[in-house]
Design a protein around this motif. Sequence first.
Motif, short mmCIF file in Angstrom:
data_model
loop_
_atom_site.label_atom_id
_atom_site.label_comp_id
_atom_site.label_asym_id
_atom_site.label_seq_id
_atom_site.Cartn_x
_atom_site.Cartn_y
_atom_site.Cartn_z
N LEU A 132 0.83 -1.21 0.00
CA LEU A 132 0.00 0.00 0.00
C LEU A 132 0.86 1.26 0.00
N ASP A 133 2.06 1.16 0.58
CA ASP A 133 2.98 2.31 0.57
C ASP A 133 3.30 2.75 -0.86
N VAL A 134 3.32 1.78 -1.78
CA VAL A 134 3.61 2.11 -3.18
C VAL A 134 2.55 3.06 -3.73
N TYR A 135 1.35 3.02 -3.12
CA TYR A 135 0.25 3.88 -3.59
C TYR A 135 -0.05 5.01 -2.59
N GLY A 136 0.92 5.33 -1.76
CA GLY A 136 0.81 6.53 -0.93
C GLY A 136 0.24 6.33 0.45
N TYR A 137 0.08 5.07 0.89
CA TYR A 137 -0.55 4.86 2.19
C TYR A 137 0.37 5.16 3.36
N ASN A 138 1.65 5.37 3.10
CA ASN A 138 2.57 5.74 4.17
C ASN A 138 2.15 7.05 4.81
N ASP A 139 1.51 7.90 4.01
CA ASP A 139 1.08 9.21 4.50
C ASP A 139 -0.35 9.21 5.02
N ARG A 140 -1.07 8.11 4.85
CA ARG A 140 -2.50 8.14 5.13
C ARG A 140 -2.78 8.03 6.62
N ARG A 141 -3.60 8.93 7.10
CA ARG A 141 -3.94 8.95 8.52
C ARG A 141 -4.80 7.75 8.90
N LEU A 142 -5.67 7.32 8.01
CA LEU A 142 -6.62 6.27 8.33
C LEU A 142 -6.09 4.88 7.97
N PHE A 143 -4.80 4.75 7.85
CA PHE A 143 -4.21 3.43 7.65
C PHE A 143 -3.63 2.94 8.98
N ILE A 144 -3.99 1.71 9.35
CA ILE A 144 -3.50 1.15 10.62
C ILE A 144 -2.83 -0.20 10.31
N PRO A 145 -1.53 -0.33 10.59
CA PRO A 145 -0.85 -1.58 10.26
C PRO A 145 -1.09 -2.66 11.29
N SER A 146 -2.14 -3.43 11.10
CA SER A 146 -2.38 -4.58 11.98
C SER A 146 -3.30 -5.59 11.28
N ALA A 147 -2.99 -6.88 11.45
CA ALA A 147 -3.88 -7.94 10.96
C ALA A 147 -4.32 -8.81 12.12
N ASP A 148 -4.04 -8.37 13.34
CA ASP A 148 -4.50 -9.09 14.54
C ASP A 148 -5.99 -8.79 14.71
N PRO A 149 -6.87 -9.81 14.75
CA PRO A 149 -8.32 -9.56 14.82
C PRO A 149 -8.73 -8.56 15.90
N VAL A 150 -8.01 -8.52 17.04
CA VAL A 150 -8.41 -7.59 18.10
C VAL A 150 -8.03 -6.14 17.78
N LEU A 151 -7.32 -5.93 16.66
CA LEU A 151 -6.94 -4.57 16.29
C LEU A 151 -7.27 -4.32 14.81
N VAL A 152 -8.35 -4.95 14.33
CA VAL A 152 -8.82 -4.68 12.97
C VAL A 152 -10.24 -4.12 13.10
N ASN A 153 -10.37 -2.87 12.76
CA ASN A 153 -11.62 -2.15 12.91
C ASN A 153 -12.71 -2.75 12.01
N SER A 154 -13.94 -2.84 12.50
CA SER A 154 -15.01 -3.44 11.70
C SER A 154 -15.19 -2.79 10.33
N PRO A 155 -15.18 -1.46 10.22
CA PRO A 155 -15.38 -0.86 8.89
C PRO A 155 -14.16 -0.94 7.98
N SER A 156 -13.03 -1.41 8.50
CA SER A 156 -11.79 -1.37 7.71
C SER A 156 -11.83 -2.32 6.53
N TRP A 157 -11.10 -1.93 5.49
CA TRP A 157 -10.74 -2.88 4.44
C TRP A 157 -9.39 -3.47 4.85
N LEU A 158 -9.25 -4.78 4.64
CA LEU A 158 -8.02 -5.46 5.07
C LEU A 158 -7.35 -6.10 3.86
N LEU A 159 -6.12 -5.66 3.57
CA LEU A 159 -5.37 -6.29 2.47
C LEU A 159 -4.64 -7.52 3.01
N ALA A 160 -4.90 -8.67 2.39
CA ALA A 160 -4.16 -9.89 2.73
C ALA A 160 -3.25 -10.19 1.54
#
Lengths: 742, 145
Positions: A665-693
Amino acid sequence: MKARANWTVIGAMSTGAALLLPANPVTQIVGVTGLVLLAGVVAGARLSIDAIPPAHRIALVAGYGIVGLLLAGALIGALLPILGVGLALHRDPLLVVALVALVALASFAGVRDWDPLQRASDGLHPRQLGWMAALSVPPIVALWGAVRLNSGGTPWVAIAVALTVVAMVLLAIVLPSHVSGPPRVLLLGSALVTGALQGPLRGGWLAGVDIQHEYYVATLALRQAQFPLTHYSDPYGGMLSLTVLPAGLHGLLGVDMRTTFALLPSLFLGLCLLCVWCAMRDRVSPRWAAVLCGLFVVGAEPLMRELPQITRQCDALFFFALLVLSVSSRAIPTRVSRITAVIAGVGMAVTHYSTAYLAAAAVICGFLLASGARDDRRIRVLTLPVTTAVVGIAVVWGGLVARTGSSIGQVISSIRHDGLNLLPAGGSLISRWISGASISQLVNARVIRRDDLALLSHQYHWMSIPASAFGVPLVNDPAPTAGGLPVLGSILSVVSSTVAQLTLLVAVVGVVMCVIAIRRRREFAGLAGIAIFFVVFATVSRLSQTVGVDFDPSRVQAQSFLLFAVVVSVAMAEARTVRLRAWISANRWMALATGTALAAVAVCTSTELVNLAIERATLPAELAVQGEQSARLLTPTDLLAARWLASNQSVNGFVQADRFGQLGLDVYGYNDRRLFIPSADPVLVNSPSWLLAYHTNVVDGSARGGNNAHVGVFRFPLTYYAQTRSVLYVSNEALVFGPTPK
Amino acid sequence: MSKQPGESTADVLRVLAPSIRISLVGAMLLAGFGLASIPLTHWLQRTAGWERTPPIEEAWLNNPTQIERGVAQGTPFSFTIQFGGATSLHWSERSSGRLIASGQVSGAPGTEAVEIGATSAATPGTWLTISVSNLHHALRVWVLP
C-alpha cells in the motif's frame, strides 16, 4: 589547425543520438553515461583536474556530473512551469534543453578545439574498459539469481554469486601486481555491486521498506513533472534523488522507474567504493587498500544488504565518500579539494537530508579540530567558507525545500519524552551491546497480542471490534530457519561476531591513532574531527533505542565505515614511528594473511553466506526461497491487489494490512495516510476497515505484527476473516476483505 | 587551439571531419545495437520476468464502497473477472449453499468481463458467494436482512 578526433564533440553527438533514438537499454546506458561524463568533464575542466590520478578523476567527474545534472533538472522543473511549460520534466522539454546544451557544447568544443573529455581520460587504458566489461557479468548473473529465486527455483545460482563476491575480494587482495591483471578497484567494485544487486529485485517487485514510499514519491514527481512537488509536504518530496532523478531519467531516456530504483543504488555504492579506494591508495599499498575495502566496504553488511533498499541514502553516500576523499586526499590540489567538498555537500543536501545533516555536524567538528590544531591554512580543506557552505546548504535545502523541520522536531521530542533509552535489550552487557546494533527483534506472537490489546485500550479505543475477534487466538508461527552445519555453524557464528567486533575496534583504534598523529601532521585534524563525530554518533545510535529508531544504527554504521576505512589507512601509513609499523614490516606476509582472513570472514558475513551455515539463523532473502526475510517480500500480484484497493477505497475509509502487507500500500501513498493502521491481529482490525491480505497471508498463511522495535509472526486467521467479512477482491495470492456487515 | 581570424567555416569543418565521421559511425552502432537489444529485452521479460507481470486471474466487486456493508435482496450488483492464463472461465453464485446464478465468460489474457450478480433469490441475512473457476477464494457479499 590539424584535423583530429575531438572526443568531446563525439561524446556530445553520440549522447544526442542516444537521446533521439527510440528508448532501449543500449541508448539508455549511453545516454546516462554521456550526460554524466560531459557535465562532469566540463565542470572539471575549469578546475584542471587532468593533473590528478585517473581513478580520482573518475570519482570527481562522476560527482560533478551528477550534481550538475540534478541541479539542472531541479532548475528546469522549477523554472519552465513559470514560463508556461507545465510538464517540465516530461520528454519534450527535457529533450529540447538537453539537445541545445549538447549542440552548444559540441560547437564550442569544435570551434575552439577544446577537448576536456580527452584530457579527463588521459591515463586510462582500453584494457581497463575491457576488464570493466568483463566484470559487469557477475552483477548480471546476480540479477538472474534473484529472478530464479522469485520463481521458486534453485537457490544455488544466488549462492554461487555470493561465493563469487568473496572470491573477487580475495582475488583483489592476493592478485600479483601485474599490469595485465584486472584492476583491483574494479574487482572490488564489481564485488560490491554484485552483492548489492542480489537483493532489490527479490520477490518480483522491489524489496525493502523505505523503497516503497520512495517509489510513490517518484510516481508523484513523474505525474506532476515539476519541482518542487505541489500539495506534498513530506521531506521525501524535497529530495532530488526521489523526484528529479527518476522523473528525469524516465522523461528523457524512458528508463522504467523500477529499473532506476533497483539498479542505480548499487551503482552509487560502487562509486562510494571508488572514492574510498582513491583516498586509501594515497596512503597504503594496493593490497592493504584491498584488505581495508574488503573489511569495511564490501564486508559491511548494512552497505551490501540494507542500503540498496534505501535508494536516496545510496546516492547521498557517494557524495559523503566524495567529501571524505576531498578532505583526506593528498593527490588532489587543495583548491580542487575545497570545491569538491562543497559540491559533495550540495550532493548530500539534495539527495538525503539525514546523511547531509550528519555530514554537516561532522564537518563542523572537523573544522573546529583543524582550527584548534592550527594546521597549515594553505592546505586546509575544511576552511570557514567550505564549512559554512556545506552546513549552510544542508540547513537551507533541508529547511526550505525538503522541509525537514517536523522530522527533526520529532527526534528531539522523542528524546525529551523517552530519554535516550540506552541498551533496551535484556541480557549481559556483551549481548546487549551486540543486540544494540539491531533495532528490530523477533518476538513471540503472545507479545504482539499483549501489545495490540494495550494499543486498543489506549490509542485505538474508538475502534469497533467484533466480540468474536477476542476469541481468535494469535498462534505463533515462526518462519523456517537455516538447517545449518552442527559444529562448523557454531564456530562460524562466533568467528563472524568476533570479526564484526574486531572491525569496530580497529576503526576506533584507527581514529585514536589519527588523532594522536595530529601532533606530527596537523593536516589530519579535519579528517580526525569528522571521524570523532562519527565514532560518538555511531555509538549513541547503537546504544540508544530512541535515537536508533530515527537514525538506524546499521545505516549510520554504513556511513561511518566508508570514513573509518580511510581513517584506518591514514593511521596505518602514519604508524611508521610506532611499533605496529615495525611489526607489520617484519611480519608482512603474516599481517597480510590475517587481514585477508578477516576480510574473507567479513564478506562471508555481509553476503549472509554465514547465515546458511548457522543452525536456526534467519534465512537471507537473497540466498533462499523461504524464511523470515522472504516472507516480507512483495510480489507483483500483491501490487495488483494493493493498486485495486488504493483506487477503490475512498480517502475517508479505514485500511489495514499486516506490517509487511502495508508495504504494497505504501507504493500507492498509504505511508502518509492517517486512516491506515498496520495490523492484521483480529483484536486490532476495525469493523469498517478494508483489510489487504497479501501472498504471505494467503499462500503461506502467516502474518506479522509489532513495531520498529519488535516483530512477531503468527498464523494469519484467514478462516476467521473469510467467515466474518465481505470479500471485495480475489486473486490466487491476495485478497481484499471488506467490512463486517452491519 | 581556437578558430583563428581568416579561418573559414570550411576549415573548421575539415578539422572536425574525423569527429563527425566517428560520431556518425557511433550513432549507427548505437541504433544497431539498440534495435538488437529490443527483442533481447522482450525475451528477458518473457523468460526472466524482469519487468512485466503476466496477466493473472482476478475478480472484484464493482463499486465496492456502495456494497461493502451489504446489498438489499433484489438489488443487482456487478462484478468483474479478469482473464489470466485461461481464456474461458466459469462462475457460480450461491446463497445458503444454493446455486442461484452462474455463467461462462471468455476473453483474451488481460481482458476483463463484467457480470451481473442476482440477489432476488438470495436469502436475506446470509452471505452470498461468487466463485470463479481457477480462483481458490470467492467474492462475498452480505445480503441485508
